[in-house]
Enzyme design. Structure first.
Site, PDB file in Angstrom:
ATOM      1  N   GLU A  66       0.751  -1.380  -0.084  1.00 32.57           N
ATOM      2  CA  GLU A  66      -0.004   0.602  -0.499  1.00 32.57           C
ATOM      3  C   GLU A  66       0.923   1.151  -0.353  1.00 32.57           C
ATOM      4  O   GLU A  66       0.752   2.142  -0.934  1.00 32.57           O
ATOM      5  CB  GLU A  66      -0.933  -0.174   1.007  1.00 32.57           C
ATOM      6  CG  GLU A  66      -1.769  -1.648   1.318  1.00 32.57           C
ATOM      7  CD  GLU A  66      -1.063  -2.332   2.312  1.00 32.57           C
ATOM      8  OE1 GLU A  66      -0.275  -2.473   2.063  1.00 32.57           O
ATOM      9  OE2 GLU A  66      -2.090  -2.623   2.770  1.00 32.57           O
ATOM     10  N   CYS A  94      -2.567  -2.984   7.254  1.00 29.40           N
ATOM     11  CA  CYS A  94      -1.875  -2.615   9.491  1.00 29.40           C
ATOM     12  C   CYS A  94      -1.888  -1.390   9.648  1.00 29.40           C
ATOM     13  O   CYS A  94      -3.199  -0.739   8.500  1.00 29.40           O
ATOM     14  CB  CYS A  94      -0.251  -3.498   8.747  1.00 29.40           C
ATOM     15  SG  CYS A  94       0.546  -2.014   7.906  1.00 29.40           S
TER      16      CYS A  94
END
Lengths: 159, 159
Positions: A66, A94
């Site tokens: 990401e 996360c």
């Protein structure tokens, strides 16, 4: 072969189309012996950023799929805010990546499978920006299976 | 000038020595018209990573001082875990940076001033790794004042 008449063709949901692209990125990570997570960022139906996990190769915990996709997309559009953009990522982000997503003010996040241990929901579902729409479960089975296979192979190779 | 006899010199705490280095990084951000936050990472009394906020210049929300310092330190030691390392940062890390700190398993974080709005404590103090020691308030006044001046000047220049 079944012949469809015009307008009758079975359509593939757009979220699945782009999650497949994120999954391709995850496969690249898998092949490189990295935890297999992939991501793409889409604006106006076009992919403007891609990334797959490279933490081992780069010796850098910040090199999540990401994070690289955010940087690539911002670089592409020349702006740090990713309004009207969607992040497709194979596994739930996360805390670090969700925190980064907050700063981008990205409009939508679509993820495949939940990460029960390190996904941001396990800590606090409100990490992302309040304006960010969240969709989960797209290609969930495939995304989760790729992770399971990876860790299974890791355990086997250790024995 | 006061003359000190041997062993009588006033000592500067080590945390202050390194926070001054982080502050120097924050000043570089200030001069570049970036939110003035700076960071260094120290191992065995030596600085192995530096960074200052570059989010505007790079159009990249991930370009926080800490993130750059993590990447630099990992690159320096050739490993992604920052065991036996200390992060000095002028302002309390945000959720993204605290999330990154978790992955590094860094031994200690020393920060100057709390960030009441976006500091990770405002969300959840347990984001960092359970083995990471946290120290706050080193050069707190100076670090906070630099931020205040920055935003005050921003407001003045808008009027």
């Amino acid at each position: 072969m079944k012949v469809y008449s015009f307008g009758e063709e079975p359509s593939v949901p757009l979220d699945t189309v782009f999650m497949k692209e994120a999954y391709k990125e995850a496969l690249l990570a898998y092949e490189a012996d990295e935890v297999p997570i992939g991501a793409v960022i889409v604006a106006n139906g076009k992919i403007i950023g891609r990334g797959h996990n490279l933490t081992e190769r780069l010796n850098d915990v910040t090199a999540h799929a990401e994070m690289q996709a955010f940087t690539a997309a911002s670089n592409y559009i020349g702006a740090k805010y990713l309004h009207n953009c969607t992040l497709y990522v194979t596994i739930e982000p996360c805390v670090m990546c969700a925190g980064a997503a907050y700063w981008t003010q990205i409009s939508k996040i679509v993820f495949g499978a939940f990460d029960e241990k390190r996904g941001y929901h396990s800590l606090n579902g409100n990490i992302v920006h309040p304006k960010t729409e969240i969709v989960s479960g797209v290609m969930e089975k495939e995304c989760a299976e790729l992770m399971r296979n990876f860790f299974l192979n890791k355990r086997i190779s250790k024995t």
